[in-house]
Design a protein around this motif. Structure first.
Motif, PDB file in Angstrom:
ATOM      1  N   CYS A  45       0.841  -1.203   0.000  1.00  0.00           N
ATOM      2  CA  CYS A  45       0.000   0.000   0.000  1.00  0.00           C
ATOM      3  C   CYS A  45       0.873   1.249   0.000  1.00  0.00           C
ATOM      4  N   ASN A  46       0.388   2.279  -0.641  1.00  0.00           N
ATOM      5  CA  ASN A  46       1.058   3.566  -0.641  1.00  0.00           C
ATOM      6  C   ASN A  46       0.912   4.173   0.752  1.00  0.00           C
ATOM      7  N   PRO A  47       2.014   4.557   1.408  1.00  0.00           N
ATOM      8  CA  PRO A  47       1.913   5.113   2.761  1.00  0.00           C
ATOM      9  C   PRO A  47       1.102   6.405   2.827  1.00  0.00           C
ATOM     10  N   SER A  48       0.933   7.085   1.689  1.00  0.00           N
ATOM     11  CA  SER A  48       0.138   8.321   1.691  1.00  0.00           C
ATOM     12  C   SER A  48      -1.355   8.028   1.737  1.00  0.00           C
ATOM     13  N   GLY A  49      -1.716   6.776   1.501  1.00  0.00           N
ATOM     14  CA  GLY A  49      -3.134   6.414   1.485  1.00  0.00           C
ATOM     15  C   GLY A  49      -3.760   6.524   0.111  1.00  0.00           C
ATOM     16  N   GLY A  50      -3.120   7.214  -0.809  1.00  0.00           N
ATOM     17  CA  GLY A  50      -3.632   7.347  -2.164  1.00  0.00           C
ATOM     18  C   GLY A  50      -3.112   6.224  -3.041  1.00  0.00           C
ATOM     19  N   PRO A  51      -3.489   6.236  -4.303  1.00  0.00           N
ATOM     20  CA  PRO A  51      -3.019   5.188  -5.215  1.00  0.00           C
ATOM     21  C   PRO A  51      -1.589   5.455  -5.671  1.00  0.00           C
ATOM     22  N   TRP A  52      -0.879   4.385  -6.007  1.00  0.00           N
ATOM     23  CA  TRP A  52       0.393   4.534  -6.700  1.00  0.00           C
ATOM     24  C   TRP A  52       0.054   4.818  -8.157  1.00  0.00           C
ATOM     25  N   ILE A  53       0.709   5.764  -8.766  1.00  0.00           N
ATOM     26  CA  ILE A  53       0.509   6.049 -10.193  1.00  0.00           C
ATOM     27  C   ILE A  53       1.884   6.079 -10.843  1.00  0.00           C
ATOM     28  N   PHE A  54       2.098   5.173 -11.802  1.00  0.00           N
ATOM     29  CA  PHE A  54       3.390   5.061 -12.473  1.00  0.00           C
ATOM     30  C   PHE A  54       3.192   5.066 -13.971  1.00  0.00           C
ATOM     31  N   ASP A  55       4.245   5.485 -14.676  1.00  0.00           N
ATOM     32  CA  ASP A  55       4.294   5.310 -16.112  1.00  0.00           C
ATOM     33  C   ASP A  55       4.391   3.803 -16.363  1.00  0.00           C
ATOM     34  N   LEU A  56       3.512   3.258 -17.156  1.00  0.00           N
ATOM     35  CA  LEU A  56       3.439   1.813 -17.357  1.00  0.00           C
ATOM     36  C   LEU A  56       4.743   1.241 -17.896  1.00  0.00           C
ATOM     37  N   ASP A  57       5.325   1.902 -18.897  1.00  0.00           N
ATOM     38  CA  ASP A  57       6.573   1.390 -19.474  1.00  0.00           C
ATOM     39  C   ASP A  57       7.701   1.393 -18.449  1.00  0.00           C
ATOM     40  N   GLU A  58       7.762   2.420 -17.610  1.00  0.00           N
ATOM     41  CA  GLU A  58       8.796   2.482 -16.579  1.00  0.00           C
ATOM     42  C   GLU A  58       8.601   1.367 -15.546  1.00  0.00           C
ATOM     43  N   LEU A  59       7.364   1.140 -15.127  1.00  0.00           N
ATOM     44  CA  LEU A  59       7.082   0.091 -14.149  1.00  0.00           C
ATOM     45  C   LEU A  59       7.405  -1.288 -14.709  1.00  0.00           C
ATOM     46  N   VAL A  60       6.959  -1.565 -15.919  1.00  0.00           N
ATOM     47  CA  VAL A  60       7.244  -2.856 -16.550  1.00  0.00           C
ATOM     48  C   VAL A  60       8.755  -3.026 -16.728  1.00  0.00           C
ATOM     49  N   GLY A  61       9.437  -1.965 -17.101  1.00  0.00           N
ATOM     50  CA  GLY A  61      10.881  -2.027 -17.294  1.00  0.00           C
ATOM     51  C   GLY A  61      11.642  -2.338 -16.017  1.00  0.00           C
ATOM     52  N   VAL A  62      11.266  -1.703 -14.908  1.00  0.00           N
ATOM     53  CA  VAL A  62      11.979  -1.958 -13.651  1.00  0.00           C
ATOM     54  C   VAL A  62      11.666  -3.359 -13.129  1.00  0.00           C
TER      55      VAL A  62
END
Length: 76
Positions: A45-62
């Motif tokens: 879970c995101n500690p801020s309570g909100g959703p994680w929002i990532f660039d899809l290509d960056e997330l898949v790449g990492v």
């Protein structure tokens, strides 16, 4: 939106094999493990309570880079 995704590979007391921890802005996003014989990802879970929002290509790449690193370090 890029949050500077990165990963580290190391050991943990909870697992026999190495894990990859994924981080964004200093917060742990997920952990990749191979305890079951297959790769699994545990998303936190995101500690801020909100959703994680990532660039899809960056997330898949990492995630792909972390998996490749784990495969390279796998015990035989």
């Amino acid at each position: 939106m890029s949050r500077g995704l990165e990963f580290t590979v190391g050991s943990t007391l909870e697992r026999e094999d190495l894990v990859a921890d994924l981080f964004a802005g200093g917060s742990q996003v997920a952990q990749i493990n191979q305890e079951s014989g297959a790769f699994e990802i545990e998303v936190f879970c995101n500690p801020s309570g909100g959703p994680w929002i990532f660039d899809l290509d960056e997330l898949v790449g990492v995630i792909a880079a972390a998996k490749v690193r784990l495969i390279g370090l796998r015990r035989t």
